[in-house]
Design an enzyme around this catalytic site. Structure first.
Site, PDB file in Angstrom:
ATOM      1  N   LYS A  80     -22.770 -29.545  10.621  1.00 36.31           N
ATOM      2  CA  LYS A  80     -22.421 -28.154  10.340  1.00 36.31           C
ATOM      3  C   LYS A  80     -20.935 -28.033   9.983  1.00 36.31           C
ATOM      4  O   LYS A  80     -20.560 -27.332   9.049  1.00 36.31           O
ATOM      5  CB  LYS A  80     -22.687 -27.336  11.610  1.00 36.31           C
ATOM      6  CG  LYS A  80     -23.635 -26.198  11.427  1.00 36.31           C
ATOM      7  CD  LYS A  80     -23.715 -25.494  12.740  1.00 36.31           C
ATOM      8  CE  LYS A  80     -24.782 -24.459  12.739  1.00 36.31           C
ATOM      9  NZ  LYS A  80     -24.798 -23.719  13.989  1.00 36.31           N
ATOM     10  N   GLU A 196     -20.386  -8.101  19.795  1.00 35.95           N
ATOM     11  CA  GLU A 196     -20.442  -8.111  18.336  1.00 35.95           C
ATOM     12  C   GLU A 196     -21.492  -7.102  17.872  1.00 35.95           C
ATOM     13  O   GLU A 196     -22.586  -7.055  18.403  1.00 35.95           O
ATOM     14  CB  GLU A 196     -20.846  -9.525  17.890  1.00 35.95           C
ATOM     15  CG  GLU A 196     -20.799  -9.741  16.421  1.00 35.95           C
ATOM     16  CD  GLU A 196     -19.476  -9.313  15.847  1.00 35.95           C
ATOM     17  OE1 GLU A 196     -18.486 -10.012  16.080  1.00 35.95           O
ATOM     18  OE2 GLU A 196     -19.426  -8.262  15.166  1.00 35.95           O
ATOM     19  N   ASN A 253     -28.001  -1.549  20.789  1.00 39.35           N
ATOM     20  CA  ASN A 253     -29.115  -2.137  20.046  1.00 39.35           C
ATOM     21  C   ASN A 253     -30.454  -1.559  20.497  1.00 39.35           C
ATOM     22  O   ASN A 253     -31.336  -1.306  19.674  1.00 39.35           O
ATOM     23  CB  ASN A 253     -29.118  -3.661  20.188  1.00 39.35           C
ATOM     24  CG  ASN A 253     -28.266  -4.311  19.106  1.00 39.35           C
ATOM     25  OD1 ASN A 253     -27.715  -3.620  18.254  1.00 39.35           O
ATOM     26  ND2 ASN A 253     -28.156  -5.609  19.134  1.00 39.35           N
ATOM     27  N   CYS A 305     -31.883 -10.039  17.071  1.00 38.06           N
ATOM     28  CA  CYS A 305     -31.172  -9.210  18.065  1.00 38.06           C
ATOM     29  C   CYS A 305     -32.033  -8.165  18.767  1.00 38.06           C
ATOM     30  O   CYS A 305     -32.104  -8.156  19.991  1.00 38.06           O
ATOM     31  CB  CYS A 305     -29.986  -8.525  17.405  1.00 38.06           C
ATOM     32  SG  CYS A 305     -28.703  -9.687  16.954  1.00 38.06           S
TER      33      CYS A 305
HETATM   34  C1  UDX Z   1     -28.710  -5.481  14.675  1.00 42.19           C
HETATM   35  C2  UDX Z   1     -27.658  -4.388  14.902  1.00 42.19           C
HETATM   36  O1  UDX Z   1     -27.748  -3.407  13.846  1.00 42.19           O
HETATM   37  C3  UDX Z   1     -26.272  -4.995  14.965  1.00 42.19           C
HETATM   38  O2  UDX Z   1     -25.324  -3.981  15.290  1.00 42.19           O
HETATM   39  C4  UDX Z   1     -26.239  -6.082  16.029  1.00 42.19           C
HETATM   40  O3  UDX Z   1     -24.997  -6.735  16.076  1.00 42.19           O
HETATM   41  C5  UDX Z   1     -27.341  -7.109  15.789  1.00 42.19           C
HETATM   42  O4  UDX Z   1     -28.605  -6.444  15.697  1.00 42.19           O
HETATM   43  P1  UDX Z   1     -29.575  -6.941  12.612  1.00 42.19           P
HETATM   44  O5  UDX Z   1     -30.503  -7.573  13.592  1.00 42.19           O
HETATM   45  O6  UDX Z   1     -28.817  -7.806  11.660  1.00 42.19           O
HETATM   46  O7  UDX Z   1     -28.461  -6.072  13.405  1.00 42.19           O
HETATM   47  O8  UDX Z   1     -30.425  -5.927  11.736  1.00 42.19           O
HETATM   48  P2  UDX Z   1     -30.519  -4.358  11.462  1.00 42.19           P
HETATM   49  O9  UDX Z   1     -30.010  -4.072  10.112  1.00 42.19           O
HETATM   50  O10 UDX Z   1     -29.983  -3.554  12.551  1.00 42.19           O
HETATM   51  O11 UDX Z   1     -32.130  -4.202  11.420  1.00 42.19           O
HETATM   52  C6  UDX Z   1     -32.917  -4.564  12.552  1.00 42.19           C
HETATM   53  C7  UDX Z   1     -34.372  -4.374  12.263  1.00 42.19           C
HETATM   54  O12 UDX Z   1     -34.714  -2.995  12.198  1.00 42.19           O
HETATM   55  C8  UDX Z   1     -34.857  -4.983  10.954  1.00 42.19           C
HETATM   56  O13 UDX Z   1     -36.099  -5.609  11.180  1.00 42.19           O
HETATM   57  C9  UDX Z   1     -35.017  -3.801  10.033  1.00 42.19           C
HETATM   58  O14 UDX Z   1     -35.975  -4.021   9.034  1.00 42.19           O
HETATM   59  C10 UDX Z   1     -35.448  -2.735  11.008  1.00 42.19           C
HETATM   60  N1  UDX Z   1     -35.125  -1.354  10.598  1.00 42.19           N
HETATM   61  C11 UDX Z   1     -33.827  -0.957  10.481  1.00 42.19           C
HETATM   62  C12 UDX Z   1     -36.158  -0.447  10.362  1.00 42.19           C
HETATM   63  O15 UDX Z   1     -37.340  -0.786  10.490  1.00 42.19           O
HETATM   64  N2  UDX Z   1     -35.834   0.834  10.041  1.00 42.19           N
HETATM   65  C13 UDX Z   1     -34.559   1.269   9.928  1.00 42.19           C
HETATM   66  O16 UDX Z   1     -34.348   2.454   9.643  1.00 42.19           O
HETATM   67  C14 UDX Z   1     -33.509   0.341  10.151  1.00 42.19           C
END
Ligand code: UDX
Length: 474
Positions: A80, A196, A253, A305
């Site tokens: 990595k 984060e 979250n 997450c």
């Molecule tokens: C999330 C948090 O947003 C972030 O702050 C944290 O640090 C890590 O977890 P991430 O897992 O990258 O980030 O994705 P995110 O964009 O939040 O989406 C999470 C899930 O929710 C995805 O599966 C997405 O498709 C879903 N989602 C999101 C929906 O189904 N509807 C929405 O309106 C928003």
């Protein structure tokens, strides 16, 4: 320095040297007003180690180096580190490779497998190793504690030891106690929680444009080095006690996951009542107390997450003796959402047996190659169990999916994937699928069903081509 109504210090806007922001302040005011940092001239460049070059660690390290700190990214996987040294990103994240390259060129980003040497030369040490969920849902802290054991003998001058990985509430105390058991002078270490909040796929943007930065400390002034590092971001920096910071991550979250599950529950009522969930979400979201974000009904939440953090908060609640039924329901709604959608498809097809189903998108969301807890996995399992033939395409997540499901047919583009299919499912709303040619799709498909799991298409555009359109919440 500006301080918000809540007493939250707001650092000066992007581009302003953090040192100036700090020097201009009489004190760094914490949320509860208890802590204040000494007024001092801050002109130094901080030396930083980031342990763990996974998602969070690499983005943090690269961006801190880009912003002027001397950063060593430490990992026990030499392969990595070699990739990073070549100026490439081992993970798919838009914009990250360019930042790595410019930080390498400036000589501010280095990599190392020597944890002790990195720590000896650092003012700030981030722990960003993996905390995967263990069998009971709590994050497995093995890697974190291993790191603490390894760095303890190398702590010879003061360091700020920052947990960046999502860790259970109380982990800061555990780290502090472990260091003490290992004979480390408590005055040499400040254990700080700095959760984060970046999202995969927009991690670089999010890191440069955070809504807020949370720094949890257990000793007045322990936040000061992080304020120096983060001073240039024009956002509130909230200093809390360490446990609050750890809980803020889980609560944030989980709240977002609940919000999505709420609108997905509303989508079920819409499907039976004649309402349209997009209109309902819009009407709700215009209320500034609710807000329009995270109200997109769809197949549900996945990723590395939300599922892990919801589990983590449920466990945390359990240990405090609280039965968090609302969060359990959000999880249940999420677990049911995809199978409900798939049962609607099965109703239309009569059976999955022998049918060819085209999947557009495999990643848990667009702009990432991450398939952890992706809804595509659930869909593939249901289709396989029903005897369907699966063809799939994703712009970047196919190699990851091939490792789990080598036996499905992978295609090199969306249009090619839908050819000969009885039904098409839009699983991940990648931008490029918006350009799907519906007339061509209708003429090359065997069947006529387009199931949109993310409400990405406009019904009238699809139906003009003669395809039958089904989506969530209408
Ligand atoms: C999330 C948090 O947003 C972030 O702050 C944290 O640090 C890590 O977890 P991430 O897992 O990258 O980030 O994705 P995110 O964009 O939040 O989406 C999470 C899930 O929710 C995805 O599966 C997405 O498709 C879903 N989602 C999101 C929906 O189904 N509807 C929405 O309106 C928003």
């Amino acid at each position: 320095m500006k301080v918000t109504l809540d007493g939250v210090p707001v650092m000066n806007g992007a581009g302003t040297v953090n040192a100036e922001a700090l020097n201009a302040s009489k004190a760094v005011v914490s949320l509860n007003g208890e802590k204040s940092a000494p007024r001092q001239r801050v002109t130094r460049t901080l030396n930083v180690s980031v342990i763990g070059t996974g998602y969070v660690g690499l983005v943090t390290g690269a961006i801190l180096a880009d912003q002027g700190s001397n950063v060593i990214c430490v990992d026990n996987n030499p392969a990595k580190l070699e990739v990073i040294e070549r100026g490439e990103s081992p993970i798919y994240e838009p914009g990250l490779d360019k930042i790595i390259q410019s930080a390498l060129r400036a000589g501010r980003l280095k990599t190392s497998g020597d944890l002790a040497a990195a720590v000896e030369n650092s003012d700030v040490v981030y722990i960003a190793v993996g905390t995967p969920p263990s069998a009971d849902g709590t994050p497995d802290l093995t890697a974190v504690i291993q790191v603490v054991n390894q760095i303890a003998p190398a702590i010879k001058k003061h360091i700020t030891l920052v947990t960046k990985s999502t860790v259970p509430v109380g982990t800061g105390d555990l780290i502090e106690n472990t260091l003490q058991d290992l004979g480390v002078d408590p005055n040499l270490v400040d254990v700080v929680s700095n959760p984060e909040f970046l999202r995969e796929g927009s991690a670089v943007y999010d890191t440069f444009n955070p809504d807020r930065i949370v720094v949890g400390v257990n000793r007045p002034g322990a936040e000061i080095k992080l304020l120096e590092l983060y001073g240039r971001y024009g956002c509130p920096i909230l200093v809390t006690n360490r446990t609050s910071a750890e809980l803020i991550k889980y609560a944030s979250n989980s709240f977002l996951a609940v919000k999505i599950s709420f609108i997905n529950a509303i989508s079920r009522i819409c499907e039976q009542s004649g309402a349209d969930v997009a209109e309902v979400a819009k009407g709700m979201g215009l209320d500034s107390r609710i807000g329009k974000q995270f109200l997109n009904a769809g197949l549900g939440w996945g990723g590395s997450c939300f599922p892990k953090d919801v589990q983590g908060l449920l466990k945390c609640a359990e240990t405090t003796g609280y039965d968090f039924t609302m969060l359990k329901s959000a999880e249940d709604i999420n677990n049911d959402q995809t199978s409900h959608f798939m049962s609607r498809l099965r109703d239309q097809l009569g059976t999955f047996e022998g049918k060819t189903i085209a999947l557009l998108g495999l990643a848990f969301k667009p702009n990432t190659d991450d398939i952890r807890d992706a809804k595509a996995l659930e869909i593939i399992d249901l289709l396989k169990a029903g005897g369907a033939k699966i063809r799939a395409y994703d712009p970047v997540a196919m190699p990851n999916m091939m490792e789990v499901h080598p036996d499905i047919e992978y295609k090199s583009g969306g249009q090619e994937t839908v050819e000969g299919a009885d039904a098409v499912i839009l699983v991940t709303e990648w931008e490029e699928f918006k350009w799907l040619d519906f007339d061509l799709t209708a003429s090359t498909m065997k069947g006529d069903l387009l199931f949109d799991g993310r409400r990405a298409f406009r019904r009238e555009d699809v139906e003009k081509s003669g395809l039958r359109y089904f989506t969530i919440g209408v």
